[in-house]
Scaffold this motif. Structure first.
Motif, PDB file in Angstrom:
ATOM      1  N   UNK A   1       0.887  -1.162   0.000  1.00  0.00           N
ATOM      2  CA  UNK A   1       0.000   0.000   0.000  1.00  0.00           C
ATOM      3  C   UNK A   1       0.924   1.210   0.000  1.00  0.00           C
ATOM      4  N   UNK A   2       0.921   1.979  -1.075  1.00  0.00           N
ATOM      5  CA  UNK A   2       1.817   3.141  -1.156  1.00  0.00           C
ATOM      6  C   UNK A   2       1.281   4.280  -0.289  1.00  0.00           C
ATOM      7  N   UNK A   3       2.016   5.365  -0.220  1.00  0.00           N
ATOM      8  CA  UNK A   3       1.653   6.511   0.616  1.00  0.00           C
ATOM      9  C   UNK A   3       0.284   7.072   0.275  1.00  0.00           C
ATOM     10  N   UNK A   4      -0.134   6.958  -0.970  1.00  0.00           N
ATOM     11  CA  UNK A   4      -1.433   7.490  -1.400  1.00  0.00           C
ATOM     12  C   UNK A   4      -2.534   6.442  -1.343  1.00  0.00           C
ATOM     13  N   UNK A   5      -2.182   5.216  -0.991  1.00  0.00           N
ATOM     14  CA  UNK A   5      -3.117   4.107  -1.080  1.00  0.00           C
ATOM     15  C   UNK A   5      -3.880   3.821   0.200  1.00  0.00           C
ATOM     16  N   UNK A   6      -5.033   3.190   0.015  1.00  0.00           N
ATOM     17  CA  UNK A   6      -5.880   2.752   1.123  1.00  0.00           C
ATOM     18  C   UNK A   6      -6.383   1.349   0.836  1.00  0.00           C
ATOM     19  N   UNK A   7      -6.308   0.503   1.848  1.00  0.00           N
ATOM     20  CA  UNK A   7      -6.880  -0.835   1.750  1.00  0.00           C
ATOM     21  C   UNK A   7      -7.823  -1.033   2.921  1.00  0.00           C
ATOM     22  N   UNK A   8      -9.021  -1.531   2.619  1.00  0.00           N
ATOM     23  CA  UNK A   8     -10.029  -1.812   3.640  1.00  0.00           C
ATOM     24  C   UNK A   8     -10.350  -3.297   3.545  1.00  0.00           C
ATOM     25  N   UNK A   9     -10.103  -4.022   4.631  1.00  0.00           N
ATOM     26  CA  UNK A   9     -10.389  -5.460   4.635  1.00  0.00           C
ATOM     27  C   UNK A   9     -11.477  -5.766   5.651  1.00  0.00           C
ATOM     28  N   UNK A  10     -12.656  -6.111   5.137  1.00  0.00           N
ATOM     29  CA  UNK A  10     -13.764  -6.594   5.967  1.00  0.00           C
ATOM     30  C   UNK A  10     -13.967  -8.085   5.753  1.00  0.00           C
ATOM     31  N   UNK A  11     -13.149  -8.694   4.889  1.00  0.00           N
ATOM     32  CA  UNK A  11     -13.292 -10.102   4.543  1.00  0.00           C
ATOM     33  C   UNK A  11     -12.087 -10.903   4.974  1.00  0.00           C
TER      34      UNK A  11
END
Length: 140
Positions: free
Chosen positions: A76-86
């Motif tokens: 996940x780069x500085x500008x990135x977002x990851x959302x894990x609900x799974x």
């Protein structure tokens, strides 16, 4: 006289079937690349496997019904977002330089956090020696 137009294209790719990340038939809007650019969003609603390294500069969402698994480096780069609900499985290094919101199940071989990690779910690592955090925010 010169005129320049700045056109910004962004796309949302949503999985509609189980399969390989690079198989265009599992997506509703063509194939997302393994580099998710700023402005793009990839939504995982199914069981999806990734067979090459990934860089997230945009947004990656794994919904509660979704699962994403890779045996390759993911970042996940500085500008990135990851959302894990799974369910997220990374059998390699997972490097966080941006934002990781984790409320599902994450199984990570080697977690390297230099970004923001907010965890209200479960993160499994092989051992604590594989968790590396520098100047970072951890909310566990």
């Amino acid at each position: 006289m010169f005129f320049f137009s700045m056109v910004s294209w962004s796309a949302v790719y949503t999985s509609i079937a189980d399969g390989s990340y690079n198989d265009c038939s599992i997506w509703d809007n063509g194939c997302p690349g393994n580099l998710i650019p700023v402005g793009d969003t990839v939504v995982i609603n199914n069981v999806v496997g990734v067979s090459s390294p990934m860089t997230i500069r945009g947004v990656l969402i794994i919904n509660g019904s979704g699962s994403l698994a890779t045996s390759n480096y993911a970042e996940i780069s500085e500008t990135g977002t990851m959302i894990n609900d799974g369910d997220f499985v990374c059998n390699a290094e997972f490097e966080i330089n941006g934002y990781f919101y984790q409320s599902g199940l994450a199984t990570i071989q080697y977690l390297h956090n230099d970004g923001y990690l907010c965890n209200s779910g479960t993160i499994n690592t092989v051992s604590y020696t594989h968790l590396r955090a520098h100047e970072t925010s951890l909310h566990l």
